[in-house]
Enzyme design. Structure first.
Site, PDB file in Angstrom:
ATOM      1  CB  THR A   1      78.863  33.457  10.729  1.00 54.18           C
ATOM      2  OG1 THR A   1      80.011  32.938  11.509  1.00 54.18           O
ATOM      3  CG2 THR A   1      78.976  34.629  11.679  1.00 54.18           C
ATOM      4  CG  ASP A   2      79.463  28.969  14.499  1.00 56.39           C
ATOM      5  OD1 ASP A   2      80.473  29.926  14.225  1.00 56.39           O
ATOM      6  OD2 ASP A   2      79.830  28.342  14.308  1.00 56.39           O
ATOM      7  CD  GLU A   3      83.882  33.717  13.327  1.00 58.50           C
ATOM      8  OE1 GLU A   3      84.569  34.722  13.584  1.00 58.50           O
ATOM      9  OE2 GLU A   3      84.591  33.075  12.536  1.00 58.50           O
TER      10      GLU A   3
ATOM     11  CE1 TYR B   1      82.523  37.654   8.470  1.00 61.94           C
ATOM     12  CE2 TYR B   1      82.779  36.171  10.009  1.00 61.94           C
ATOM     13  CZ  TYR B   1      82.210  35.801   9.402  1.00 61.94           C
ATOM     14  OH  TYR B   1      81.185  35.029   8.346  1.00 61.94           O
TER      15      TYR B   1
ATOM     16  CE  LYS C   1      77.489  37.387   7.733  1.00 60.30           C
ATOM     17  NZ  LYS C   1      77.603  37.046   6.464  1.00 60.30           N
TER      18      LYS C   1
HETATM   19  P1  NAD Z   1      83.869  34.017   0.146  1.00 58.48           P
HETATM   20  O1  NAD Z   1      85.336  35.352   1.028  1.00 58.48           O
HETATM   21  O2  NAD Z   1      85.172  33.139  -0.156  1.00 58.48           O
HETATM   22  O3  NAD Z   1      83.435  34.618  -0.350  1.00 58.48           O
HETATM   23  C1  NAD Z   1      82.812  35.945  -0.691  1.00 58.48           C
HETATM   24  C2  NAD Z   1      81.821  36.528  -1.974  1.00 58.48           C
HETATM   25  O4  NAD Z   1      81.471  37.884  -1.673  1.00 58.48           O
HETATM   26  C3  NAD Z   1      83.319  36.257  -2.597  1.00 58.48           C
HETATM   27  O5  NAD Z   1      82.636  36.099  -4.178  1.00 58.48           O
HETATM   28  C4  NAD Z   1      83.832  37.768  -2.392  1.00 58.48           C
HETATM   29  O6  NAD Z   1      83.200  38.697  -4.006  1.00 58.48           O
HETATM   30  C5  NAD Z   1      81.675  38.689  -2.724  1.00 58.48           C
HETATM   31  N1  NAD Z   1      81.587  40.461  -1.990  1.00 58.48           N
HETATM   32  C6  NAD Z   1      82.242  40.541  -1.290  1.00 58.48           C
HETATM   33  N2  NAD Z   1      81.887  42.038  -1.066  1.00 58.48           N
HETATM   34  C7  NAD Z   1      81.118  41.944  -2.220  1.00 58.48           C
HETATM   35  C8  NAD Z   1      79.983  42.927  -2.645  1.00 58.48           C
HETATM   36  N3  NAD Z   1      80.217  43.971  -1.569  1.00 58.48           N
HETATM   37  N4  NAD Z   1      79.495  42.743  -3.262  1.00 58.48           N
HETATM   38  C9  NAD Z   1      79.316  41.285  -4.480  1.00 58.48           C
HETATM   39  N5  NAD Z   1      79.795  40.551  -3.936  1.00 58.48           N
HETATM   40  C10 NAD Z   1      80.722  41.005  -2.517  1.00 58.48           C
HETATM   41  O7  NAD Z   1      82.938  33.377   1.300  1.00 58.48           O
HETATM   42  P2  NAD Z   1      82.120  32.238   2.410  1.00 58.48           P
HETATM   43  O8  NAD Z   1      83.802  32.005   2.794  1.00 58.48           O
HETATM   44  O9  NAD Z   1      82.107  32.000   1.507  1.00 58.48           O
HETATM   45  O10 NAD Z   1      81.384  32.586   2.914  1.00 58.48           O
HETATM   46  C11 NAD Z   1      80.043  33.703   2.477  1.00 58.48           C
HETATM   47  C12 NAD Z   1      78.403  33.512   2.884  1.00 58.48           C
HETATM   48  O11 NAD Z   1      78.676  32.525   4.455  1.00 58.48           O
HETATM   49  C13 NAD Z   1      79.776  35.186   4.383  1.00 58.48           C
HETATM   50  O12 NAD Z   1      78.297  35.523   4.743  1.00 58.48           O
HETATM   51  C14 NAD Z   1      80.089  33.630   6.103  1.00 58.48           C
HETATM   52  O13 NAD Z   1      79.868  35.390   6.457  1.00 58.48           O
HETATM   53  C15 NAD Z   1      79.302  33.268   6.210  1.00 58.48           C
HETATM   54  N6  NAD Z   1      79.965  32.318   6.746  1.00 58.48           N
HETATM   55  C16 NAD Z   1      81.287  31.371   6.608  1.00 58.48           C
HETATM   56  C17 NAD Z   1      81.203  30.369   7.521  1.00 58.48           C
HETATM   57  C18 NAD Z   1      82.805  29.624   6.613  1.00 58.48           C
HETATM   58  O14 NAD Z   1      82.953  29.074   7.864  1.00 58.48           O
HETATM   59  N7  NAD Z   1      83.461  30.535   6.049  1.00 58.48           N
HETATM   60  C19 NAD Z   1      80.478  30.145   8.188  1.00 58.48           C
HETATM   61  C20 NAD Z   1      78.674  30.552   8.221  1.00 58.48           C
HETATM   62  C21 NAD Z   1      78.786  31.396   7.182  1.00 58.48           C
HETATM   63  O1  DAU Z   2      82.880  30.048  12.457  1.00 57.88           O
HETATM   64  C1  DAU Z   2      82.366  30.227  11.266  1.00 57.88           C
HETATM   65  C2  DAU Z   2      83.348  31.261  10.736  1.00 57.88           C
HETATM   66  O2  DAU Z   2      83.975  30.151  10.463  1.00 57.88           O
HETATM   67  C3  DAU Z   2      83.272  31.756   9.621  1.00 57.88           C
HETATM   68  O3  DAU Z   2      81.839  32.714  10.178  1.00 57.88           O
HETATM   69  C4  DAU Z   2      83.759  33.148   9.142  1.00 57.88           C
HETATM   70  O4  DAU Z   2      83.561  33.282   7.509  1.00 57.88           O
HETATM   71  C5  DAU Z   2      85.142  31.249   8.518  1.00 57.88           C
HETATM   72  O5  DAU Z   2      86.189  32.797   8.514  1.00 57.88           O
HETATM   73  C6  DAU Z   2      85.598  31.118  10.174  1.00 57.88           C
HETATM   74  O6  DAU Z   2      86.143  31.594  10.796  1.00 57.88           O
HETATM   75  P1  DAU Z   2      87.762  30.821  12.074  1.00 57.88           P
HETATM   76  O7  DAU Z   2      87.761  32.527  12.150  1.00 57.88           O
HETATM   77  O8  DAU Z   2      86.992  30.630  12.701  1.00 57.88           O
HETATM   78  O9  DAU Z   2      88.316  30.428  10.726  1.00 57.88           O
HETATM   79  P2  DAU Z   2      89.850  30.520   9.973  1.00 57.88           P
HETATM   80  O10 DAU Z   2      89.730  29.802   9.634  1.00 57.88           O
HETATM   81  O11 DAU Z   2      90.252  31.792   9.971  1.00 57.88           O
HETATM   82  O12 DAU Z   2      90.420  30.056  11.470  1.00 57.88           O
HETATM   83  C7  DAU Z   2      90.065  29.070  12.232  1.00 57.88           C
HETATM   84  C8  DAU Z   2      91.028  28.543  13.695  1.00 57.88           C
HETATM   85  O13 DAU Z   2      92.151  28.681  13.294  1.00 57.88           O
HETATM   86  C9  DAU Z   2      90.716  30.044  14.570  1.00 57.88           C
HETATM   87  O14 DAU Z   2      90.572  29.497  16.058  1.00 57.88           O
HETATM   88  C10 DAU Z   2      92.108  30.730  14.256  1.00 57.88           C
HETATM   89  C11 DAU Z   2      93.353  29.508  13.493  1.00 57.88           C
HETATM   90  N1  DAU Z   2      94.082  29.542  12.459  1.00 57.88           N
HETATM   91  C12 DAU Z   2      93.403  30.154  11.462  1.00 57.88           C
HETATM   92  C13 DAU Z   2      94.736  30.265  10.687  1.00 57.88           C
HETATM   93  C14 DAU Z   2      93.975  30.413   9.122  1.00 57.88           C
HETATM   94  C15 DAU Z   2      95.501  29.129  13.143  1.00 57.88           C
HETATM   95  O15 DAU Z   2      95.126  29.271  14.610  1.00 57.88           O
HETATM   96  N2  DAU Z   2      95.669  29.982  12.010  1.00 57.88           N
HETATM   97  C16 DAU Z   2      95.897  30.000  10.610  1.00 57.88           C
HETATM   98  O16 DAU Z   2      97.030  30.342  10.103  1.00 57.88           O
END
Ligand code: NAD
Ligand code: DAU
Length: 338
Positions: free
Chosen positions: A122-124, A146, A150
């Site tokens: 992730t970019d985080e 988190y 990562k």
């Molecule tokens: P998500 O939470 O929707 O899905 C995670 C999946 O992993 C789920 O299906 C869960 O059951 C499975 N899982 C969790 N723990 C596990 C374990 N111990 N063994 C096997 N499976 C397990 O997450 P997402 O948003 O789809 O993110 C997927 C990946 O992309 C993550 O690695 C996250 O860090 C990365 N990512 C997410 C975002 C975003 O904005 N959502 C952005 C950048 C990177």
């Molecule tokens: O940047 C990539 C990341 O983006 C991924 O690695 C993470 O898995 C994904 O969850 C996401 O992280 P963020 O913390 O940026 O996403 P989130 O949707 O939780 O929040 C987006 C922004 O909105 C953040 O600045 C917090 C704010 N927020 C979030 C929630 C859930 C609110 O203001 N209110 C809310 O209820």
């Protein structure tokens, strides 16, 4: 090619399964624990498909991983605890899955001589980026449990490449949105709370900036890295769509025809990163580019949630979700003057 996709029942993972099966003749094995965020409904369309197999199991369990990885040419690791607010409430599952789980997968991959190991990060991991955009060689400065977990997983991936020659690659995607995102992240929280006529919870002043990437574009970026990336390298995947949270909220309410829905500014997330911004030139040079316009993709996503209440409603009614929602929002609401 036979690809092991871990975390394939989650948001991006299930979209990646759809992307891969739809475009290639590859065989796909999904390994997923089915945590609160994993949902077999996301993969229902592939049940019985000759090139798809699902295994329920934990990436931190070596025997499960050994069996699931058997015969795989490539591994794409999506499995993770992925929500920042949950990591603040309890970091322990994050360390277990995002660090130890990554280690268990890497051990199995090096023993099996897997030809390609893509670790979805992730970019985080760069931490807050208040100006400009960061390239891949920028230092990792994670600020939430988190992001730190990562980053820990990533460092192991790099070490396995250097030490054991594992052909491993890392992707660092930005904030992703689209169908099948669990309703704890900003966009599905706003859509589903607005549909329920609840006030929209915005952390702090809502001026924080995220770079939004449509899920199919994120999948295309990961696929480009899988097929054309150079082992040992990390690749940023940014949407090129930087937006303030409050503007995203207003757009969603507009798309729902509810511009007057009340917005509640509540106690901010501790250590809240004010901005993320990655430089994606390295991946653009491999031929990838995001294809979806933010406004249009956001409207399509909002429509998907409106049309698929039967997907998200049962999740929001689970005791686990209600408990999380209370723990995350109750205290913030209580600490905020109305
Ligand atoms: P998500 O939470 O929707 O899905 C995670 C999946 O992993 C789920 O299906 C869960 O059951 C499975 N899982 C969790 N723990 C596990 C374990 N111990 N063994 C096997 N499976 C397990 O997450 P997402 O948003 O789809 O993110 C997927 C990946 O992309 C993550 O690695 C996250 O860090 C990365 N990512 C997410 C975002 C975003 O904005 N959502 C952005 C950048 C990177
Ligand atoms: O940047 C990539 C990341 O983006 C991924 O690695 C993470 O898995 C994904 O969850 C996401 O992280 P963020 O913390 O940026 O996403 P989130 O949707 O939780 O929040 C987006 C922004 O909105 C953040 O600045 C917090 C704010 N927020 C979030 C929630 C859930 C609110 O203001 N209110 C809310 O209820």
């Amino acid at each position: 090619m036979k690809i092991l996709i871990t975390g394939g029942a989650g948001f991006i993972g299930s979209n990646f399964v759809r992307y891969t099966i739809g475009r290639y003749d590859d065989e796909v094995v999904v390994l997923d624990k089915l945590s609160y965020a994993g949902n077999l409904e996301n993969l229902r369309a592939f049940e019985g498909h000759p090139r798809y197999r699902f295994i329920q199991g934990d990436i931190a369990d070596a025997e499960t991983v050994r069996v699931a990885m058997r015969g795989a040419d490539a591994v794409v690791n999506f499995a993770a605890e992925s929500h920042v607010d949950r990591s603040i409430l309890d970091p322990s599952p994050f360390v277990r899955t995002d660090v130890i789980g990554a280690y268990v997968l890497l051990e199995a991959a090096r023993h099996d001589s897997v030809a390609r190991f893509v670790h979805v990060s992730t970019d985080e991991v760069y931490g807050e980026v208040l100006s400009d955009s960061v390239p891949e060689h920028a230092p990792l400065r994670p600020r939430s449990p988190y992001a730190a977990s990562k980053a820990g997983g990533e460092l192991l991936v790099s070490a396995y490449h250097v030490t054991y020659g594992l052909p491993a690659l890392i992707t660092r995607g930005s904030n992703t949105f689209g169908p099948y995102q669990y309703p704890e992240k900003l966009i599905p929280v706003v859509v589903t709370e607005a549909l329920d006529r609840q006030p929209i919870p915005v952390y702090g002043d809502g001026r924080q900036v995220r770079d939004w990437l449509y899920v199919e574009d994120h999948c295309a970026g990961i696929d480009t890295v899988l097929r054309n990336g150079e082992p040992g390298q990390a690749y940023n995947i940014g949407g090129g769509n930087e937006q303030c949270n409050i503007d995203v909220v207003e757009r969603i309410l507009g798309a729902l025809g509810r511009p007057d829905c009340p917005v509640r500014h509540i106690l901010d997330r501790p250590g809240h990163d004010g901005r993320y911004s990655v430089d994606s030139s390295k991946l653009l040079a491999l031929g990838w580019k995001p294809t979806r316009q933010f406004a249009e993709a956001l409207e399509a996503t909002v429509r998907w949630y409106v049309d698929n209440e039967s997907w998200w409603r049962p999740m929001k009614q689970r005791p686990e979700y209600i408990d999380y929602f209370q723990r995350n929002y109750q205290e913030r609401l209580a600490a905020t003057s109305p």
